[in-house]
Design an enzyme around this catalytic site. Structure first.
Site, PDB file in Angstrom:
ATOM      1  N   ASP A  31       0.858  -1.194   0.000  1.00  0.00           N
ATOM      2  CA  ASP A  31       0.000   0.000   0.000  1.00  0.00           C
ATOM      3  C   ASP A  31       0.888   1.237   0.000  1.00  0.00           C
ATOM      4  O   ASP A  31       1.911   1.260   0.678  1.00  0.00           O
ATOM      5  CB  ASP A  31      -0.895  -0.007   1.259  1.00  0.00           C
ATOM      6  N   PHE A  73      -6.868  -3.874  -4.763  1.00  0.00           N
ATOM      7  CA  PHE A  73      -7.816  -2.801  -4.415  1.00  0.00           C
ATOM      8  C   PHE A  73      -7.296  -1.411  -4.780  1.00  0.00           C
ATOM      9  O   PHE A  73      -8.073  -0.454  -4.764  1.00  0.00           O
ATOM     10  CB  PHE A  73      -8.038  -2.763  -2.895  1.00  0.00           C
ATOM     11  N   ALA A  74      -5.969  -1.295  -4.976  1.00  0.00           N
ATOM     12  CA  ALA A  74      -5.355   0.040  -4.987  1.00  0.00           C
ATOM     13  C   ALA A  74      -5.889   0.898  -6.121  1.00  0.00           C
ATOM     14  O   ALA A  74      -5.725   0.553  -7.294  1.00  0.00           O
ATOM     15  CB  ALA A  74      -3.843  -0.101  -5.115  1.00  0.00           C
ATOM     16  N   TYR A 141     -13.508   7.734 -13.519  1.00  0.00           N
ATOM     17  CA  TYR A 141     -13.285   6.665 -12.543  1.00  0.00           C
ATOM     18  C   TYR A 141     -13.809   5.323 -13.073  1.00  0.00           C
ATOM     19  O   TYR A 141     -13.085   4.311 -13.097  1.00  0.00           O
ATOM     20  CB  TYR A 141     -13.988   7.022 -11.217  1.00  0.00           C
ATOM     21  N   LEU A 190     -23.140   8.674   1.478  1.00  0.00           N
ATOM     22  CA  LEU A 190     -24.355   9.048   2.219  1.00  0.00           C
ATOM     23  C   LEU A 190     -24.309   8.648   3.699  1.00  0.00           C
ATOM     24  O   LEU A 190     -24.550   9.482   4.580  1.00  0.00           O
ATOM     25  CB  LEU A 190     -25.567   8.397   1.523  1.00  0.00           C
ATOM     26  N   ILE A 207     -30.362  16.241   0.763  1.00  0.00           N
ATOM     27  CA  ILE A 207     -30.912  15.154  -0.058  1.00  0.00           C
ATOM     28  C   ILE A 207     -30.826  15.628  -1.508  1.00  0.00           C
ATOM     29  O   ILE A 207     -31.491  16.606  -1.886  1.00  0.00           O
ATOM     30  CB  ILE A 207     -32.369  14.838   0.339  1.00  0.00           C
ATOM     31  N   ASP A 290     -26.146  11.216 -11.064  1.00  0.00           N
ATOM     32  CA  ASP A 290     -26.784  10.211 -10.196  1.00  0.00           C
ATOM     33  C   ASP A 290     -27.957   9.548 -10.924  1.00  0.00           C
ATOM     34  O   ASP A 290     -28.984  10.184 -11.154  1.00  0.00           O
ATOM     35  CB  ASP A 290     -27.344  10.870  -8.923  1.00  0.00           C
TER      36      ASP A 290
HETATM   37  N1  UFG Z   1     -26.669  11.467  -1.405  1.00  0.00           N
HETATM   38  C1  UFG Z   1     -27.417  12.494  -0.866  1.00  0.00           C
HETATM   39  N2  UFG Z   1     -26.792  13.340   0.001  1.00  0.00           N
HETATM   40  C2  UFG Z   1     -25.483  13.225   0.338  1.00  0.00           C
HETATM   41  C3  UFG Z   1     -24.725  12.157  -0.216  1.00  0.00           C
HETATM   42  C4  UFG Z   1     -25.358  11.303  -1.100  1.00  0.00           C
HETATM   43  O1  UFG Z   1     -28.599  12.653  -1.153  1.00  0.00           O
HETATM   44  O2  UFG Z   1     -24.997  14.043   1.123  1.00  0.00           O
HETATM   45  C5  UFG Z   1     -27.346  10.531  -2.311  1.00  0.00           C
HETATM   46  C6  UFG Z   1     -26.710  10.485  -3.688  1.00  0.00           C
HETATM   47  O3  UFG Z   1     -27.254  11.482  -4.512  1.00  0.00           O
HETATM   48  C7  UFG Z   1     -27.050   9.059  -4.125  1.00  0.00           C
HETATM   49  C8  UFG Z   1     -27.039   8.267  -2.824  1.00  0.00           C
HETATM   50  O4  UFG Z   1     -27.178   9.236  -1.796  1.00  0.00           O
HETATM   51  O5  UFG Z   1     -28.323   9.033  -4.668  1.00  0.00           O
HETATM   52  C9  UFG Z   1     -25.770   7.483  -2.611  1.00  0.00           C
HETATM   53  O6  UFG Z   1     -24.673   8.360  -2.808  1.00  0.00           O
HETATM   54  P1  UFG Z   1     -23.172   7.971  -2.423  1.00  0.00           P
HETATM   55  O7  UFG Z   1     -22.319   9.168  -2.720  1.00  0.00           O
HETATM   56  O8  UFG Z   1     -23.130   7.407  -1.063  1.00  0.00           O
HETATM   57  O9  UFG Z   1     -22.822   6.780  -3.421  1.00  0.00           O
HETATM   58  P2  UFG Z   1     -22.913   6.730  -5.023  1.00  0.00           P
HETATM   59  O10 UFG Z   1     -24.135   5.937  -5.343  1.00  0.00           O
HETATM   60  O11 UFG Z   1     -22.798   8.044  -5.648  1.00  0.00           O
HETATM   61  O12 UFG Z   1     -21.547   6.005  -5.395  1.00  0.00           O
HETATM   62  C10 UFG Z   1     -21.323   4.630  -5.263  1.00  0.00           C
HETATM   63  C11 UFG Z   1     -19.851   4.388  -4.996  1.00  0.00           C
HETATM   64  C12 UFG Z   1     -19.016   4.823  -6.174  1.00  0.00           C
HETATM   65  C13 UFG Z   1     -19.509   4.125  -7.397  1.00  0.00           C
HETATM   66  C14 UFG Z   1     -20.976   4.339  -7.599  1.00  0.00           C
HETATM   67  C15 UFG Z   1     -21.468   3.481  -8.705  1.00  0.00           C
HETATM   68  O13 UFG Z   1     -19.440   5.091  -3.846  1.00  0.00           O
HETATM   69  O14 UFG Z   1     -17.660   4.493  -5.956  1.00  0.00           O
HETATM   70  O15 UFG Z   1     -21.709   3.974  -6.431  1.00  0.00           O
HETATM   71  O16 UFG Z   1     -22.568   4.067  -9.289  1.00  0.00           O
HETATM   72  F1  UFG Z   1     -18.853   4.576  -8.492  1.00  0.00           F
END
Ligand code: UFG
Length: 334
Positions: A31, A73-74, A141, A190, A207, A290
């Site tokens: 790592d 994983f890196a 990504y 989230l 949200i 999203d």
């Molecule tokens: N969300 C909110 N408020 C916040 C943070 C997130 O409403 O403060 C919502 C986002 O819009 C989304 C959901 O919560 O609808 C989940 O969001 P996250 O950021 O927790 O996760 P993501 O779905 O964006 O991302 C995850 C992984 C990524 C990956 C992706 C694949 O963390 O690495 O899924 O689609 F690329």
């Protein structure tokens, strides 16, 4: 087995190291410790500090430790950041992975488990998403992960490299007991943000959009617990070792989703047990990129590898995250 876990000091890597050891395997970690934390590893696990971009160092580690299999994983992992810094992401994730693949071929070909993502699918109406859905990543990504998947397939064809690719959906939670957990430099996830808000480190939860075509208007995601995901790696590497398969790609998720409102409701319920009030929240505009609904078709890994997630109750999942954040409000450094 003796495993080399590349990126083993990160969030998912460190949980996998624990599960590998619990299953009786020997582990060496490589790592660069830029995103990972040495404190996330058991004291008696050898951790070599090194970077995949240093091809010579990677070869030296493989020659010195002669692992029976490798789990990789890196990577840099932020969707938003990748759009502003594509060069860093292509270099780190793709060139770094290529150096690892070259080193494997130059030293000894051993099975490889690779950490991929649901981001390789992009937006799709085909939900739950099967592994053979079209691949249209919408971020740099996701593109770097898909490119690495394709490099691995080419090395499989040319050099008989046995591999399993695991495409993770929304990874969350922490090992029960609160010893290790999620601690990223930039917080975007989230459940992590909700826990930090409950600790008073953020003013309120945003949200991102309540006008999606979902039952409560907020986005739906498939939240898989990090310890279950870690177990999926153990199953994958053991199946490769047995020769059960030589090339496979699996989604890792629960196969059902929860909305943003449901997740925040679960956080409210967990923190209420300690007398804390519900999280302040506000509706904000949609976050770019999203998709409304991302849920895995996770049947293949269940059928082939016997994957059996232990954490299927949202409140239980959230409780493990909360235990970690409450006991480590400033992460590992705190
Ligand atoms: N969300 C909110 N408020 C916040 C943070 C997130 O409403 O403060 C919502 C986002 O819009 C989304 C959901 O919560 O609808 C989940 O969001 P996250 O950021 O927790 O996760 P993501 O779905 O964006 O991302 C995850 C992984 C990524 C990956 C992706 C694949 O963390 O690495 O899924 O689609 F690329």
């Amino acid at each position: 087995m003796k495993l080399l876990v590349v990126g083993g000091a990160g969030y998912i890597g460190s949980h996998t190291v624990r599960q590998l050891r619990a299953a009786g395997h020997e582990v060496v970690v490589l790592d660069n410790l830029t995103g990972g934390h040495a404190q996330a590893l058991p004291a008696d696990v050898a951790c070599v500090r090194g970077d995949l971009l240093d091809a010579e160092a990677v070869r030296t580690v493989l020659e010195a430790h002669r692992p029976d299999a490798i789990i990789h994983f890196a990577a840099l992992i932020e969707v938003g950041e990748s759009m502003g810094a594509p060069g860093r992401y292509y270099c780190n994730n793709v060139v770094g992975s290529l150096n690892l693949l070259d080193a494997i071929v130059q030293t000894r070909v051993v099975p490889l488990v690779f950490s991929s993502t649901a981001a390789v699918y992009g937006t799709t109406d085909n939900v739950p998403i099967p592994e053979d859905a079209p691949l249209h990543p919408e971020s740099v990504y996701g593109e770097t992960k898909l490119m690495t998947e394709r490099m691995i397939q080419a090395f499989h064809a040319a050099h008989a490299l046995p591999f399993v690719v695991l495409r993770y959906f929304n990874v969350c939670g922490a090992a029960p007991g609160g010893e290790i957990g999620e601690d990223h430099t930039n917080k975007t996830h989230l459940i992590e943000l909700a826990c930090l808000t409950a600790l008073g480190q953020r003013e309120k939860m945003m949200i991102f959009g309540d006008d999606y075509p979902t039952p409560d208007g907020t986005c739906i995601r498939d939240y898989v617990h990090v310890q279950d995901l870690a177990d999926a790696h153990v199953l994958a590497v053991e199946a490769l070792e047995r020769g059960q398969m030589s090339a496979a790609t699996y989604n890792v998720g629960l196969g059902h989703g929860f909305s943003v409102r449901e997740v925040l409701g679960a956080v409210d319920a967990v923190i209420a047990e300690e007398g804390l009030p519900p999280l302040p929240r506000e509706i904000a505009p949609r976050r770019a990129g999203d998709p409304p609904r991302l849920v895995a078709d996770a049947r293949r890994i269940v059928e082939d590898l016997g994957f059996q997630p232990q954490f299927t109750d949202l409140k239980e999942i959230v409780r493990t995250a909360w235990e970690w954040h409450r006991s480590h409000p400033h992460g590992f450094e705190g």
